[in-house]
Design an enzyme around this catalytic site. Sequence first.
Site, PDB file in Angstrom:
ATOM      1  NE  ARG A  11      -9.901  -6.238   3.804  1.00 41.82           N
ATOM      2  CZ  ARG A  11      -8.766  -5.548   3.822  1.00 41.82           C
ATOM      3  NH1 ARG A  11      -8.362  -4.940   2.726  1.00 41.82           N
ATOM      4  NH2 ARG A  11      -8.042  -5.462   4.910  1.00 41.82           N
ATOM      5  N   GLY A  47     -11.064  -2.160   3.196  1.00 41.24           N
ATOM      6  CA  GLY A  47      -9.969  -2.031   4.158  1.00 41.24           C
ATOM      7  C   GLY A  47      -9.929  -0.651   4.795  1.00 41.24           C
ATOM      8  CB  THR A  72      -0.834  -0.057   1.294  1.00 42.44           C
ATOM      9  OG1 THR A  72      -1.743  -1.134   1.166  1.00 42.44           O
ATOM     10  CG2 THR A  72      -1.577   1.224   1.587  1.00 42.44           C
TER      11      THR A  72
HETATM   12  N1  ASP Z   1      -4.200  -1.613   4.956  1.00 44.81           N
HETATM   13  C1  ASP Z   1      -4.380  -2.275   3.688  1.00 44.81           C
HETATM   14  C2  ASP Z   1      -5.688  -3.018   3.730  1.00 44.81           C
HETATM   15  O1  ASP Z   1      -5.990  -3.630   4.744  1.00 44.81           O
HETATM   16  C3  ASP Z   1      -3.272  -3.218   3.339  1.00 44.81           C
HETATM   17  C4  ASP Z   1      -1.860  -2.665   3.484  1.00 44.81           C
HETATM   18  O2  ASP Z   1      -1.657  -1.636   4.086  1.00 44.81           O
HETATM   19  O3  ASP Z   1      -0.925  -3.299   2.950  1.00 44.81           O
HETATM   20  O4  ASP Z   1      -6.369  -3.048   2.739  1.00 44.81           O
END
Ligand code: ASP
Length: 331
Positions: A215, A217, A187
């Site tokens: 989903r 996030g 991310t």
């Molecule tokens: N926080 C992101 C999510 O849960 C994933 C990540 O930060 O790598 O979608």
Amino acid sequence: MAILALHGGAGGDGPWRGLTDLDPRRLQCLENVLSLIGTKLQSGQLNALDAVTLAVEMMEDEELYNAGRGSVIAADGNVTMDASIMRGCDGAAGSVVNVKRIRHPIRAANLLLHQGWPVMLNSDAADIFAIKNGVEEVEQSWLITDLRKAQWQKWRDSKGRPGSTDEDDSAVLDHDIDLEIQDGMGTVGAVALDSQGRLAAATSTGGMTGKPDGRIGDTAIIGAGTWCDNDVAVSCTGVGEAFIRTCAAHEVSNQLQKLIICGQENPLLNAANNVLELVAPLEGRGGVIAISKQGEVVLPFQTMLMYRGYFNDGEIKTGIGAEEYDFPHPN
Ligand code: ASP
């Protein structure tokens, strides 16, 4: 004073194993963004909001990061992306959820911020809004890279599931899978303080490999993955569910106020670390980047690594494991 800080995702457990073959390219991307956008921020050509938007767009274009092209692949074999952005001076915010057809999700979030209402749009409606307003439309086949197909196949073979705990040995943050095949990244996020003292924060992601249909996030959620007010700009990365349950990005601001009142030294670093400690018992782990209006910039993480860097009044530093590199970094 002008500061820009970036992250490119966090993950993994145990000691960092050193640069992978692909890491120099990831570091180069961080350095390019910090040098180009940081310099413009410092000269006053860009304000904080434009700086974080452009910085995240550049990282969305680097397919080795998990945002835009090169996003991780969901359980159903598609890429779906989340992004959010917030401005400190007025609390304006924008967010898109599960977009599938645009090159720059963060630009769509920025357009929503400027439009003012609604703050969040999801799925097809978000894609349609973005495309109508000039965000480049792209095909799924363009967003999906060979590297991500291989990663997804590995997830399928290992029957990993999103959100699984460390103990399951099948957590699916990017780096957790990637470290073995040396192609990991994550991310992306940016926080900025401009020469007028304005703050902004932005975060963009493809989420987690193998995530179930629908989903959402933390990255899309104002207060969880992204927060900005007059005192602090925050962008988070890690297991999103734990960051949602702790309102992690907003909690950095809460903790900061308390620590300032108590007269603590390095209040932002302590605030960010406190929040990571709140996240950990919820099967979450990851990292935070944040800048306070006083110019404290912090990039703590509790995983093996976090791709990260900052520009602070002309000084550029990047890092992956615990150490930091000066710009230009050693190859
Ligand atoms: N926080 C992101 C999510 O849960 C994933 C990540 O930060 O790598 O979608």
